[in-house]
Design an enzyme around this catalytic site. Structure first.
Site, PDB file in Angstrom:
ATOM      1  N   ASP A 118       0.846  -1.195   0.000  1.00  0.00           N
ATOM      2  CA  ASP A 118       0.000   0.000   0.000  1.00  0.00           C
ATOM      3  C   ASP A 118       0.884   1.248   0.000  1.00  0.00           C
ATOM      4  O   ASP A 118       1.619   1.504   0.952  1.00  0.00           O
ATOM      5  CB  ASP A 118      -0.908   0.011   1.235  1.00  0.00           C
ATOM      6  CG  ASP A 118      -2.042  -0.995   1.134  1.00  0.00           C
ATOM      7  OD1 ASP A 118      -2.168  -1.630   0.079  1.00  0.00           O
ATOM      8  OD2 ASP A 118      -2.789  -1.145   2.110  1.00  0.00           O
ATOM      9  N   GLU A 415      -3.961 -14.959  -8.543  1.00  0.00           N
ATOM     10  CA  GLU A 415      -3.099 -13.779  -8.558  1.00  0.00           C
ATOM     11  C   GLU A 415      -1.743 -14.171  -7.998  1.00  0.00           C
ATOM     12  O   GLU A 415      -1.628 -15.117  -7.228  1.00  0.00           O
ATOM     13  CB  GLU A 415      -3.677 -12.661  -7.677  1.00  0.00           C
ATOM     14  CG  GLU A 415      -5.024 -12.141  -8.111  1.00  0.00           C
ATOM     15  CD  GLU A 415      -5.568 -11.076  -7.173  1.00  0.00           C
ATOM     16  OE1 GLU A 415      -4.826 -10.678  -6.234  1.00  0.00           O
ATOM     17  OE2 GLU A 415      -6.706 -10.652  -7.355  1.00  0.00           O
TER      18      GLU A 415
END
Length: 474
Positions: A118, A415
């Protein structure tokens, strides 16, 4: 952002592969790439770096890329109750449509910030977060650590959040309203440009509890902590099990190892298979799965309310499940248990089979596929970063998930867990190819792979060549 994982692998390109001439067409298994977290302006109305994005996408398409995945942040796009700013998403759809590419749209009912990868901060909507703090609708640990990653599932049926024009809504109604507004705003792009709606379920968008908190000092391979001490979770626990609180002996240090935790200590008669330990862990997992079922139902209702009559082949739903591969080889599977995945309370306990059954029921209700989106597809069982006590086994875990999906006729998508350099990432591509090619062309087919993350390095010529090699082989 996905679950944390140690990527391991080699640093070089391995054996030289023959050059491939661009452009290439996408392979049988579509490849997507995640956009940068801050692809959207702070007011939600405009697409950031549009010219650069167009150039990157046009280049990536020549290497067989099918489309992109993008977080449609709740905290950005609903600044006031019932006020929706989806201008950037509409602009993104128009750009993708002009390039002949698709969008996996993520309904991100979680904050951005404080997790692995992030780089920006988008908290929950202020009007929502204020209510959640005041009413105890945020997950809490025994020590009082509160996570602002997402709303507690105890808020699902609590009529406490402001509604447009007055009155109050439950969290589930907030999610439904948001998705309904999004479908309406995107109009004809749904089922054409937008091929998948990933429904956010918890921290990082994943169906789990925020059990490992980097912002509070968690380090891999700590098992994490139980997050069920907020008032709503405690009330629900008492009502459904008779327990007034989670049992003693659960982890209080999120960096502890299983053998240091009384309930998770292995043995002939372990705490996680007996008494209140067993009762709690089974309840903790079951309410999480019920939460997933109820949030998916809101997505189905949102399509109906928006008047979107779309065949299942043109739009699917998906749910992201975290690849918590560390301590998988311990009897307790403590990391997974703390996150709400019960694989320990009996020989037959299998959280992934339970999730797959829930998704199977949801796709019958929705009349469209609901994909099981699993992370850590690039990891091998020896990817433990030189930390053997992590007891990591990602390949075994993927095999367990795969069996759960096949047994319940649920599609599997994947993913990679952490971003890697495409140009030197043969080790990751080879491992993902191994996983994808191990699936049959029938119900055991892999439905897609999404890579982290679009940027300048992703479209370097040497990176595009590696991407094209991968996309055309799967």
């Amino acid at each position: 952002m996905n679950c944390f994982a140690w990527c391991g692998g080699g640093s070089g390109g391995g054996d030289k592969k023959p050059k491939i001439k661009l452009p290439v067409s996408p392979g049988k298994v579509p490849v997507f790439v995640m956009l940068q977290l801050d692809w959207i302006s702070e007011d939600g109305q405009t697409l950031r770096f549009k010219d650069e994005l167009r150039s990157q996408l046009a280049a990536a398409k020549t290497a067989g890329l099918k489309g992109v995945m993008a977080d449609v942040w709740w905290g950005v796009c609903e600044p006031q109750p019932g006020v929706y700013n989806f201008g950037a998403a509409k602009e993104l759809c128009e750009l993708l449509s002009s390039l002949g590419m698709n969008l996996q749209a993520v309904m991100s009912f979680h904050q951005c910030g404080g997790n692995v990868g992030d780089t920006v901060s988008f908290p929950l909507p202020a009007w929502c977060l204020q209510v959640a703090k005041s009413n105890g609708f945020l997950y809490r640990s025994k020590a009082g650590v509160v996570s602002e990653d997402c709303l507690s599932l105890s808020a699902d049926h609590a009529r406490a959040f402001p509604a447009p024009g007055g009155g109050q809504r439950t969290a589930l109604q907030c999610y439904q309203d948001y998705m309904t507004a999004f479908v309406k705003a995107m109009g004809s792009h749904f089922g054409t440009t937008i091929c998948e709606l990933q429904v956010g379920m918890g921290p990082c968008g994943e169906l789990r509890y925020p059990s490992y908190l980097m912002s509070n000092g968690w380090n891999w391979p700590g098992v994490g902590i139980v997050m069920a001490y907020d008032p709503g979770m405690l009330a629900r626990l008492k009502a459904e099990t008779g327990l007034t609180e989670p049992p003693p002996g659960l982890p209080e240090d999120q960096n502890a190892m299983p053998e240091a935790i009384p309930i998770f200590k292995a043995g002939e008669n372990p705490g996680f298979r007996n008494g209140s330990g067993k009762v709690f862990l089974e309840w903790y997992s079951s309410v999480l799965i019920r939460h997933g079922q109820e949030v998916l139902a809101q997505a189905t209702t949102a399509l109906q309310k928006a008047g979107a009559v779309l065949p299942g082949k043109s739009l699917c739903f998906s749910v992201k499940v975290s690849g918590l591969h560390w301590h998988v080889m311990h009897q307790s599977r403590a990391t997974e248990a703390c996150a709400g995945y019960n694989c320990c309370t009996s020989d037959s306990a299998d959280a992934y089979a339970s999730i797959a059954r829930m998704l199977s029921a949801a796709q019958k209700q929705a009349q469209r596929p609901v994909l099981f989106n699993f992370t850590c597809m690039e990891m091998a069982n020896n990817s433990n970063g030189g930390v053997p006590h992590s007891l990591s086994a990602p390949e075994d875990l993927i095999g367990q998930v795969r069996l759960a999906c096949v047994s319940n006729n649920v599609g599997l998508a994947g993913e990679n867990a952490l971003e890697f350099d495409l140009a030197t990432g043969n080790w990751a591509f080879d491992q993902m190819e191994k996983q994808i090619r191990s699936f049959s062309p029938g119900t055991d087919a892999m439905h897609g792979i999404t890579l982290l993350r679009l940027g300048p390095n992703f479209v370097r010529p040497e990176a595009l060549e590696q991407l094209a090699q991968f996309a055309t082989k799967i």
